[in-house]
Design a protein around this motif. Structure first.
Motif, PDB file in Angstrom:
ATOM      1  N   UNK A   1      83.447  28.361   6.000  1.00  0.00           N
ATOM      2  CA  UNK A   1      82.916  29.231   7.067  1.00  0.00           C
ATOM      3  C   UNK A   1      81.557  29.792   6.617  1.00  0.00           C
ATOM      4  N   UNK A   2      80.519  29.584   7.449  1.00  0.00           N
ATOM      5  CA  UNK A   2      79.184  30.100   7.113  1.00  0.00           C
ATOM      6  C   UNK A   2      78.907  31.440   7.779  1.00  0.00           C
ATOM      7  N   UNK A   3      79.644  31.718   8.860  1.00  0.00           N
ATOM      8  CA  UNK A   3      79.370  32.931   9.628  1.00  0.00           C
ATOM      9  C   UNK A   3      80.631  33.374  10.361  1.00  0.00           C
ATOM     10  N   UNK A   4      80.919  34.672  10.305  1.00  0.00           N
ATOM     11  CA  UNK A   4      82.045  35.230  11.069  1.00  0.00           C
ATOM     12  C   UNK A   4      81.466  36.002  12.255  1.00  0.00           C
ATOM     13  N   UNK A   5      82.010  35.745  13.436  1.00  0.00           N
ATOM     14  CA  UNK A   5      81.546  36.436  14.642  1.00  0.00           C
ATOM     15  C   UNK A   5      82.716  37.219  15.214  1.00  0.00           C
TER      16      UNK A   5
ATOM     17  N   UNK B   1      90.086  44.491   9.328  1.00  0.00           N
ATOM     18  CA  UNK B   1      90.996  43.392   8.976  1.00  0.00           C
ATOM     19  C   UNK B   1      90.265  42.107   8.564  1.00  0.00           C
ATOM     20  N   UNK B   2      89.187  41.781   9.260  1.00  0.00           N
ATOM     21  CA  UNK B   2      88.564  40.467   9.029  1.00  0.00           C
ATOM     22  C   UNK B   2      87.111  40.534   8.548  1.00  0.00           C
ATOM     23  N   UNK B   3      86.359  41.513   9.066  1.00  0.00           N
ATOM     24  CA  UNK B   3      84.929  41.528   8.723  1.00  0.00           C
ATOM     25  C   UNK B   3      84.712  42.047   7.297  1.00  0.00           C
ATOM     26  N   UNK B   4      85.383  43.121   6.930  1.00  0.00           N
ATOM     27  CA  UNK B   4      85.207  43.670   5.574  1.00  0.00           C
ATOM     28  C   UNK B   4      85.518  42.625   4.499  1.00  0.00           C
ATOM     29  N   UNK B   5      86.681  41.939   4.565  1.00  0.00           N
ATOM     30  CA  UNK B   5      86.956  40.944   3.525  1.00  0.00           C
ATOM     31  C   UNK B   5      85.964  39.773   3.529  1.00  0.00           C
ATOM     32  N   UNK B   6      85.533  39.352   4.726  1.00  0.00           N
ATOM     33  CA  UNK B   6      84.578  38.232   4.794  1.00  0.00           C
ATOM     34  C   UNK B   6      83.262  38.627   4.124  1.00  0.00           C
ATOM     35  N   UNK B   7      82.795  39.829   4.418  1.00  0.00           N
ATOM     36  CA  UNK B   7      81.546  40.300   3.802  1.00  0.00           C
ATOM     37  C   UNK B   7      81.686  40.345   2.287  1.00  0.00           C
ATOM     38  N   UNK B   8      82.815  40.910   1.843  1.00  0.00           N
ATOM     39  CA  UNK B   8      83.020  41.082   0.395  1.00  0.00           C
ATOM     40  C   UNK B   8      83.013  39.741  -0.334  1.00  0.00           C
TER      41      UNK B   8
ATOM     42  N   UNK C   1      79.056  41.550  -1.431  1.00  0.00           N
ATOM     43  CA  UNK C   1      79.037  40.105  -1.179  1.00  0.00           C
ATOM     44  C   UNK C   1      77.628  39.528  -1.132  1.00  0.00           C
ATOM     45  N   UNK C   2      76.616  40.384  -1.371  1.00  0.00           N
ATOM     46  CA  UNK C   2      75.184  39.968  -1.307  1.00  0.00           C
ATOM     47  C   UNK C   2      74.899  39.274   0.029  1.00  0.00           C
ATOM     48  N   UNK C   3      75.364  39.895   1.105  1.00  0.00           N
ATOM     49  CA  UNK C   3      75.180  39.294   2.419  1.00  0.00           C
ATOM     50  C   UNK C   3      74.822  40.387   3.435  1.00  0.00           C
ATOM     51  N   UNK C   4      74.967  40.098   4.727  1.00  0.00           N
ATOM     52  CA  UNK C   4      74.517  41.038   5.758  1.00  0.00           C
ATOM     53  C   UNK C   4      75.485  41.056   6.931  1.00  0.00           C
ATOM     54  N   UNK C   5      75.638  42.261   7.504  1.00  0.00           N
ATOM     55  CA  UNK C   5      76.396  42.379   8.752  1.00  0.00           C
ATOM     56  C   UNK C   5      75.406  42.738   9.858  1.00  0.00           C
ATOM     57  N   UNK C   6      75.451  41.967  10.947  1.00  0.00           N
ATOM     58  CA  UNK C   6      74.521  42.188  12.063  1.00  0.00           C
ATOM     59  C   UNK C   6      75.270  42.796  13.238  1.00  0.00           C
ATOM     60  N   UNK C   7      74.792  43.940  13.716  1.00  0.00           N
ATOM     61  CA  UNK C   7      75.395  44.603  14.876  1.00  0.00           C
ATOM     62  C   UNK C   7      74.615  44.146  16.102  1.00  0.00           C
ATOM     63  N   UNK C   8      75.302  43.567  17.081  1.00  0.00           N
ATOM     64  CA  UNK C   8      74.561  43.064  18.253  1.00  0.00           C
ATOM     65  C   UNK C   8      74.363  44.194  19.272  1.00  0.00           C
ATOM     66  N   UNK C   9      73.297  44.135  20.067  1.00  0.00           N
ATOM     67  CA  UNK C   9      73.092  45.155  21.110  1.00  0.00           C
ATOM     68  C   UNK C   9      74.191  45.126  22.175  1.00  0.00           C
ATOM     69  N   UNK C  10      74.783  43.958  22.409  1.00  0.00           N
ATOM     70  CA  UNK C  10      75.875  43.874  23.387  1.00  0.00           C
ATOM     71  C   UNK C  10      75.400  44.184  24.790  1.00  0.00           C
ATOM     72  N   UNK C  11      76.072  45.146  25.438  1.00  0.00           N
ATOM     73  CA  UNK C  11      75.830  45.415  26.855  1.00  0.00           C
ATOM     74  C   UNK C  11      74.585  46.263  27.115  1.00  0.00           C
ATOM     75  N   UNK C  12      73.873  46.645  26.064  1.00  0.00           N
ATOM     76  CA  UNK C  12      72.726  47.546  26.264  1.00  0.00           C
ATOM     77  C   UNK C  12      71.425  46.862  25.839  1.00  0.00           C
ATOM     78  N   UNK C  13      70.319  47.304  26.424  1.00  0.00           N
ATOM     79  CA  UNK C  13      68.995  46.792  26.053  1.00  0.00           C
ATOM     80  C   UNK C  13      68.204  47.856  25.317  1.00  0.00           C
ATOM     81  N   UNK C  14      66.982  47.496  24.936  1.00  0.00           N
ATOM     82  CA  UNK C  14      66.011  48.423  24.322  1.00  0.00           C
ATOM     83  C   UNK C  14      66.424  48.952  22.950  1.00  0.00           C
ATOM     84  N   UNK C  15      67.374  48.280  22.316  1.00  0.00           N
ATOM     85  CA  UNK C  15      67.760  48.697  20.963  1.00  0.00           C
ATOM     86  C   UNK C  15      66.593  48.463  20.004  1.00  0.00           C
TER      87      UNK C  15
END
Ligand SMILES: NC(=O)C1=CN([C@@H]2O[C@H](COP(=O)(O)OP(=O)(O)OC[C@H]3O[C@@H](n4cnc5c(N)ncnc54)[C@H](OP(=O)(O)O)[C@@H]3O)[C@@H](O)[C@H]2O)C=CC1
Ligand SMILES: O=C([O-])CC(=O)C(=O)O
Length: 267
Positions: free
Chosen positions: A64-68, A78-85, A114-128
Motif C-alpha cells: 500500500x502506497x497511500x491510505x485514503x 483505528x487505521x490512519x494512526x498505525x499506517x502513518x506510524x 513514520x517519516x511521512x505526511x497526513x493530508x487533510x482534504x478541504x472536503x465540502x468547503x472551499x477557500x481553505x
C-alpha cells in the motif's frame, strides 16, 4: 498526465463517499485502489459493491502506497494512526477527528515517527488555501455557518428537545466553538474543524449550525477578517443521494487530492 509513480491505494470506508471515489478512480492506472477497509461486519456488503476487490477489516501491512480515509472519526485512530506510524502517507476526510483533545498532536507524532505526511482534504468547503495563506499575515476573526435541511441533522444532538420534521423556519441548533461543533456533530461538522485548523484554531473559530426546512442544499458560509483584508464565501452544495449529511463536493475534493499526488501539473 502522470509523471510520478502509480499509487496503490487502500480506501478506508466504502459508504457514500467511498463508493463514489471508487467509481471515479475506475480505470485510472495512476491511482489503483487495491484494498477496501471496512468494519468486519461490513466486509460482505463491501464485497458486493466492489466485486473482485480485496476487502479487509484492517489496512494490509504491505503493498500500500497511500491510505485514503472516507469512513468517520473512529477510523483515524483505528487505521490512519498505525499506517502513518509504519510510514504510509494518508489522506483524511474526517478532519473533525482532530477536535478531540490532543489528537492533532498524536496524528502529527505518528507521521513524524513514520517519516511521512497526513493530508487533510478541504472536503465540502472551499477557500481553505486562502484562509491558510491569510493566517500567515494574521487573522482577527473567522466565522463558519453550516446550514442543512432538517433531515441531514437526524441522529444528532439537534433532535434533543425538537422534532426536526416539524420545523417550519430556520432553527439554530448549535452555537459555539469549532471544537465543540466537530465533537458533537462528527458526521456534519468536519468542515467546521477544517476551517478552524486552516484559520484561527479549534477554540477561537465561531460556529453556527442551522436546520433549515427551506433549503435542499448543504450551505456553508465562511466569513474571515485579518491583515490580508476579508472574504465571505458561500458554498451551496448538493448532498449525495446515498447520504444527505454529505455533500457531493467532498467526493470531488478527495479525488482532486489523489490526482494531485500523481499529476505532472498539480492544481
Ligand atoms: N471533510 C468533509 O467535508 C466531510 C467529511 N466527511 C467525513 O466522511 C465520513 C464518511 O462519510 P460518508 O461516506 O458520507 O458516510 P457513510 O456512512 O455513507 O459511509 C461510511 C463508511 O465507512 C465505514 N466505516 C465506519 N467506521 C469505520 C471504521 N472504523 N473503519 C473502517 N470503515 C469504517 C462504513 O462501514 P459500515 O457501513 O459497515 O459501518 C461505511 O462503509 C463522515 O463520517 C465524515 O467524518 C463527510 C462529509 C464531509
Ligand atoms: O458534506 C458536508 O456538507 C459537510 C459535512 O457533512 C461535514 O462538514 O461533516
Amino acid at each position: 498526465m502522470s509523471a510520478l509513480p502509480a499509487l496503490r491505494i487502500a480506501l478506508v470506508g466504502c459508504g457514500a463517499i467511498g463508493t463514489s471515489v471508487l467509481e471515479l478512480l475506475k480505470g485510472d492506472a495512476a491511482l489503483e485502489v487495491v484494498a477496501i477497509v471496512v468494519p468486519a461486519e461490513g466486509v460482505a456488503a463491501a464485497q458486493k459493491v466492489a466485486p473482485g476487490m480485496r476487502v479487509a477489516s484492517s489496512v494490509p501491512a504491505d503493498g500500500i502506497d497511500l491510505v485514503v480515509e472516507t469512513a468517520g472519526h473512529a477510523a483515524i485512530e483505528e487505521h490512519v494512526l498505525p499506517a502513518l506510524a509504519r510510514g504510509t502517507p494518508c489522506v483524511v476526510a474526517s478532519v473533525g477527528a482532530l477536535s478531540a483533545a490532543g489528537f492533532a498532536e498524536k496524528l502529527e507524532a505518528a507521521a513524524i515517527a513514520g517519516k511521512t505526511q497526513v493530508q487533510l482534504i478541504p472536503g465540502a468547503i472551499g477557500a481553505i488555501d486562502a484562509l491558510a495563506a491569510a493566517r500567515i499575515g494574521g487573522l482577527d476573526s473567522v466565522r463558519y455557518t453550516g446550514r442543512k435541511p432538517p433531515q441531514a441533522w437526524k441522529g444528532t444532538p439537534a433532535e434533543q428537545g425538537r422534532d426536526l420534521d416539524a420545523l417550519v423556519q430556520p432553527t439554530v441548533i448549535f452555537e459555539g466553538s469549532a471544537r465543540e461543533a466537530a465533537l458533537l456533530y462528527p458526521k456534519n461538522a468536519n468542515v467546521a474543524a477544517t476551517v478552524s485548523l486552516a484559520g484561527l484554531g479549534l477554540d477561537r473559530t465561531q460556529v453556527r449550525l442551522i436546520a433549515d426546512p427551506a433549503t435542499t442544499e448543504n450551505v456553508h458560509t465562511v466569513e474571515a477578517e485579518g491583515a490580508f483584508g476579508s472574504f465571505e464565501l458561500t458554498m451551496r452544495n448538493k448532498p449525495l443521494a446515498a447520504n444527505p449529511k454529505t455533500s457531493a463536493l467532498t467526493v470531488y475534493s478527495a479525488v482532486r487530492a489523489l490526482r494531485n499526488r500523481v499529476a505532472a501539473l498539480a492544481i
